[in-house]
Design a protein around this motif. Structure first.
Motif, PDB file in Angstrom:
ATOM      1  N   SER A  51      57.397  34.940  -9.244  1.00 22.56           N
ATOM      2  CA  SER A  51      58.564  35.806  -9.009  1.00 22.56           C
ATOM      3  C   SER A  51      58.619  36.260  -7.556  1.00 22.56           C
ATOM      4  N   GLY A  52      57.486  36.602  -6.995  1.00 20.41           N
ATOM      5  CA  GLY A  52      57.451  37.007  -5.589  1.00 20.41           C
ATOM      6  C   GLY A  52      57.861  35.876  -4.665  1.00 20.41           C
ATOM      7  N   ALA A  53      57.383  34.662  -4.940  1.00 18.92           N
ATOM      8  CA  ALA A  53      57.743  33.511  -4.109  1.00 18.92           C
ATOM      9  C   ALA A  53      59.234  33.205  -4.203  1.00 18.92           C
ATOM     10  N   VAL A  54      59.791  33.300  -5.396  1.00 16.65           N
ATOM     11  CA  VAL A  54      61.229  33.064  -5.564  1.00 16.65           C
ATOM     12  C   VAL A  54      62.030  34.153  -4.846  1.00 16.65           C
ATOM     13  N   GLY A  55      61.584  35.384  -4.930  1.00 19.31           N
ATOM     14  CA  GLY A  55      62.273  36.477  -4.227  1.00 19.31           C
ATOM     15  C   GLY A  55      62.266  36.285  -2.719  1.00 19.31           C
ATOM     16  N   VAL A  56      61.141  35.858  -2.176  1.00 20.58           N
ATOM     17  CA  VAL A  56      61.054  35.614  -0.728  1.00 20.58           C
ATOM     18  C   VAL A  56      61.970  34.456  -0.343  1.00 20.58           C
ATOM     19  N   LEU A  57      62.022  33.407  -1.162  1.00 17.38           N
ATOM     20  CA  LEU A  57      62.890  32.267  -0.884  1.00 17.38           C
ATOM     21  C   LEU A  57      64.358  32.674  -0.912  1.00 17.38           C
ATOM     22  N   VAL A  58      64.763  33.462  -1.885  1.00 21.07           N
ATOM     23  CA  VAL A  58      66.154  33.917  -1.972  1.00 21.07           C
ATOM     24  C   VAL A  58      66.496  34.801  -0.769  1.00 21.07           C
ATOM     25  N   ALA A  59      65.586  35.679  -0.380  1.00 18.70           N
ATOM     26  CA  ALA A  59      65.831  36.535   0.780  1.00 18.70           C
ATOM     27  C   ALA A  59      65.971  35.699   2.047  1.00 18.70           C
ATOM     28  N   ALA A  60      65.167  34.654   2.192  1.00 19.14           N
ATOM     29  CA  ALA A  60      65.254  33.797   3.371  1.00 19.14           C
ATOM     30  C   ALA A  60      66.582  33.052   3.409  1.00 19.14           C
ATOM     31  N   VAL A  61      67.044  32.565   2.264  1.00 15.18           N
ATOM     32  CA  VAL A  61      68.323  31.851   2.216  1.00 15.18           C
ATOM     33  C   VAL A  61      69.471  32.799   2.530  1.00 15.18           C
ATOM     34  N   LEU A  62      69.441  33.998   1.978  1.00 17.34           N
ATOM     35  CA  LEU A  62      70.509  34.972   2.270  1.00 17.34           C
ATOM     36  C   LEU A  62      70.503  35.381   3.736  1.00 17.34           C
ATOM     37  N   THR A  63      69.336  35.553   4.317  1.00 14.44           N
ATOM     38  CA  THR A  63      69.247  35.912   5.732  1.00 14.44           C
ATOM     39  C   THR A  63      69.786  34.783   6.606  1.00 14.44           C
ATOM     40  N   ALA A  64      69.432  33.540   6.276  1.00 19.96           N
ATOM     41  CA  ALA A  64      69.939  32.400   7.048  1.00 19.96           C
ATOM     42  C   ALA A  64      71.458  32.300   6.935  1.00 19.96           C
ATOM     43  N   GLY A  65      71.999  32.548   5.759  1.00 14.79           N
ATOM     44  CA  GLY A  65      73.452  32.529   5.592  1.00 14.79           C
ATOM     45  C   GLY A  65      74.143  33.629   6.375  1.00 14.79           C
TER      46      GLY A  65
END
Length: 129
Positions: A51-65
């Motif tokens: 769950s933590g890894a998925v949360g970090v991945l989603v945050a990175a994608v949103l930040t890049a967008g």
């Protein structure tokens, strides 16, 4: 105990096994409850890590967008501010000439013998100056 004369060889062996088993303690068997608790902890740790890894991945994608959508991110694209919707359009002066020149209309010329056209070519559409 058993009389060795009554049962013979089997009675003596049985008596020896009973003596060994009576003198030793039972081996400690793991508890089913303890094993379930350890397994549950392992599953929770794994779930938390995923769950933590998925949360970090989603945050990175949103930040890049968000960074990609910033106005200065694409140098080839210019940002033009828009007028508010409540403001009236700018007044137009009918006396001033238009900024965009109009297309001249095509004027066909007679296809005479000395128009300067090559044989088989289309006639010129505007007069020569």
């Amino acid at each position: 105990m058993y009389d060795s004369d009554e049962y013979g060889e089997g009675g003596r062996v049985r008596g020896a096994f009973e003596a060994i088993l009576d003198g030793s303690r039972e081996p400690v068997l793991p508890s089913v409850t303890d094993a379930a608790v350890v397994g549950g902890r392992r599953i929770r740790r794994r779930r938390t890590a995923v769950s933590g890894a998925v949360g970090v991945l989603v945050a990175a994608v949103l930040t890049a967008g968000a960074v990609a959508s910033l106005p200065g991110a694409n140098p080839g694209r210019s940002s033009v501010p828009l007028a508010p919707a409540s403001s009236p359009p700018p007044p137009t002066d009918p006396a001033s000439p238009s900024a965009v020149p109009s297309e001249p209309s095509a004027v066909p010329t007679p296809s005479g013998g000395t128009t300067g056209n090559a044989p088989g070519a289309a006639p010129r559409t505007s007069p020569l100056p």
